[in-house]
Design a protein around this motif. Structure first.
Motif, PDB file in Angstrom:
ATOM      1  N   VAL A   1       0.848  -1.194   0.000  1.00  0.00           N
ATOM      2  CA  VAL A   1       0.000   0.000   0.000  1.00  0.00           C
ATOM      3  C   VAL A   1       0.882   1.243   0.000  1.00  0.00           C
ATOM      4  N   TRP A   2       0.527   2.232  -0.824  1.00  0.00           N
ATOM      5  CA  TRP A   2       1.322   3.446  -0.895  1.00  0.00           C
ATOM      6  C   TRP A   2       1.143   4.308   0.350  1.00  0.00           C
ATOM      7  N   LYS A   3       2.257   4.714   0.943  1.00  0.00           N
ATOM      8  CA  LYS A   3       2.290   5.678   2.039  1.00  0.00           C
ATOM      9  C   LYS A   3       3.045   6.909   1.543  1.00  0.00           C
ATOM     10  N   TYR A   4       3.195   7.900   2.396  1.00  0.00           N
ATOM     11  CA  TYR A   4       3.677   9.188   1.926  1.00  0.00           C
ATOM     12  C   TYR A   4       4.862   9.677   2.760  1.00  0.00           C
ATOM     13  N   LEU A   5       5.939   9.994   2.069  1.00  0.00           N
ATOM     14  CA  LEU A   5       7.138  10.526   2.709  1.00  0.00           C
ATOM     15  C   LEU A   5       7.217  12.021   2.415  1.00  0.00           C
ATOM     16  N   TYR A   6       6.908  12.825   3.432  1.00  0.00           N
ATOM     17  CA  TYR A   6       7.019  14.274   3.305  1.00  0.00           C
ATOM     18  C   TYR A   6       8.478  14.664   3.512  1.00  0.00           C
TER      19      TYR A   6
ATOM     20  N   ALA B   1      -1.645  15.469   8.045  1.00  0.00           N
ATOM     21  CA  ALA B   1      -0.315  14.889   7.846  1.00  0.00           C
ATOM     22  C   ALA B   1       0.700  15.968   7.487  1.00  0.00           C
ATOM     23  N   ALA B   2       0.304  16.877   6.615  1.00  0.00           N
ATOM     24  CA  ALA B   2       1.201  17.966   6.220  1.00  0.00           C
ATOM     25  C   ALA B   2       1.541  18.855   7.415  1.00  0.00           C
ATOM     26  N   LYS B   3       0.564  19.121   8.261  1.00  0.00           N
ATOM     27  CA  LYS B   3       0.827  19.966   9.426  1.00  0.00           C
ATOM     28  C   LYS B   3       1.759  19.258  10.416  1.00  0.00           C
TER      29      LYS B   3
ATOM     30  N   PHE C   1       5.202  19.816   9.007  1.00  0.00           N
ATOM     31  CA  PHE C   1       5.686  21.186   9.200  1.00  0.00           C
ATOM     32  C   PHE C   1       6.009  21.451  10.668  1.00  0.00           C
ATOM     33  N   ASP C   2       5.165  20.964  11.571  1.00  0.00           N
ATOM     34  CA  ASP C   2       5.428  21.158  12.996  1.00  0.00           C
ATOM     35  C   ASP C   2       6.754  20.515  13.393  1.00  0.00           C
TER      36      ASP C   2
ATOM     37  N   ASP D   1      -1.372  27.631   6.237  1.00  0.00           N
ATOM     38  CA  ASP D   1      -2.345  28.650   6.643  1.00  0.00           C
ATOM     39  C   ASP D   1      -2.692  28.493   8.120  1.00  0.00           C
ATOM     40  N   ALA D   2      -2.822  27.236   8.580  1.00  0.00           N
ATOM     41  CA  ALA D   2      -3.134  26.985   9.985  1.00  0.00           C
ATOM     42  C   ALA D   2      -2.002  27.449  10.888  1.00  0.00           C
ATOM     43  N   ILE D   3      -0.760  27.216  10.456  1.00  0.00           N
ATOM     44  CA  ILE D   3       0.403  27.664  11.234  1.00  0.00           C
ATOM     45  C   ILE D   3       0.484  29.189  11.247  1.00  0.00           C
ATOM     46  N   ASN D   4       0.150  29.799  10.122  1.00  0.00           N
ATOM     47  CA  ASN D   4       0.240  31.261  10.009  1.00  0.00           C
ATOM     48  C   ASN D   4      -0.779  32.005  10.876  1.00  0.00           C
TER      49      ASN D   4
END
Length: 230
Positions: free
Chosen positions: A85-90, A112-114, A117-118, A143-146
């Motif tokens: 199954v494909w997972k995601y490496l940020y 996941a993106a946040k 970034f955190d 945007d949430a971080i900002n």
């Protein structure tokens, strides 16, 4: 310092096996054969256990020696297959190509993106600007971080700016390709930490006394708390 208590094999053997695995496009069975040629009989399953146990610990120890990165980041995610199954490496690099941070996630969404970034901000501080693709989830995370910042992080959603991080994905994929398929999310995260560590070493991103005169192997052993390489 890593705890090797109870290990049947010498520390040097364990570290050279996991360094080779994380640094080069090899499978565990390749390493089993290579160690046999060095008159060391070790099963590929043992090397697998060593990699999962020790690579993330060494990467964590190494972080305190990492040089500061620039304030202009390029961020993107790539795909990693886990149990079919494909997972995601940020991943993110600065405009000079230095690795900022990375995070393996099960999903590709705003949450996941946040998290990525955190994690990157805690380790490296806030960037002035971030280049990314047209992903709405990634933009929403910034945007949430900002919302809590007086001076917002500038977002540039310009594809060509991300060429540098996309090129760096290839270096990671080159090493993971012979691994065929990770058997669990934990093992994938552990091994990827080691692969990223070796990639960072090659880019000269660690502040170690005498690093300029050290080989990649010597830097790895130093970061692992050892005094000499194999």
């Amino acid at each position: 310092m890593l705890n090797f208590k109870g290990m049947r094999f010498p520390i040097d053997v364990i570290l050279v096996c996991i360094r080779w695995y994380a640094g080069y496009p090899l499978s565990y069975r390749h390493l089993e054969e290579m160690m046999e040629e060095c008159s060391v009989s070790v099963d590929h399953s043992s090397i697998n256990r060593w990699a999962i146990r020790f690579l993330p610990l060494i990467e964590k120890m190494a972080r305190k020696h990492k040089r500061p990165v620039g304030c202009s980041w390029r961020m993107d995610e790539t795909y990693i297959k886990v149990k079919g199954v494909w997972k995601y490496l940020y991943r993110a690099v600065d405009k000079q190509g230095k690795t900022v941070d990375f995070l393996l996630t099960a999903k590709r969404d705003m949450a996941a993106a946040k998290r990525f970034f955190d994690k990157a901000i805690v380790a490296n501080g806030y960037p002035d600007k971030i280049a990314m693709d047209k992903s709405g989830a990634n933009k929403a995370a910034i945007d949430a971080i900002n919302t809590s910042r007086d001076v917002p992080i500038v977002v540039r959603q310009v594809k060509y700016l991300n060429n540098i991080v996309e090129q760096h994905h290839r270096a990671i994929k080159r090493v993971t390709k012979p691994m065929l398929n990770f058997k669990s999310f934990r093992s994938a995260g552990s091994v990827l930490a080691g692969i990223e560590l070796m990639h960072i070493i090659r880019k000269g991103q660690f502040e170690i006394d005498g690093a300029d005169a050290m080989s990649f192997a010597e830097q790895f052993f130093t970061l692992a708390g050892m005094v000499r390489p194999v």
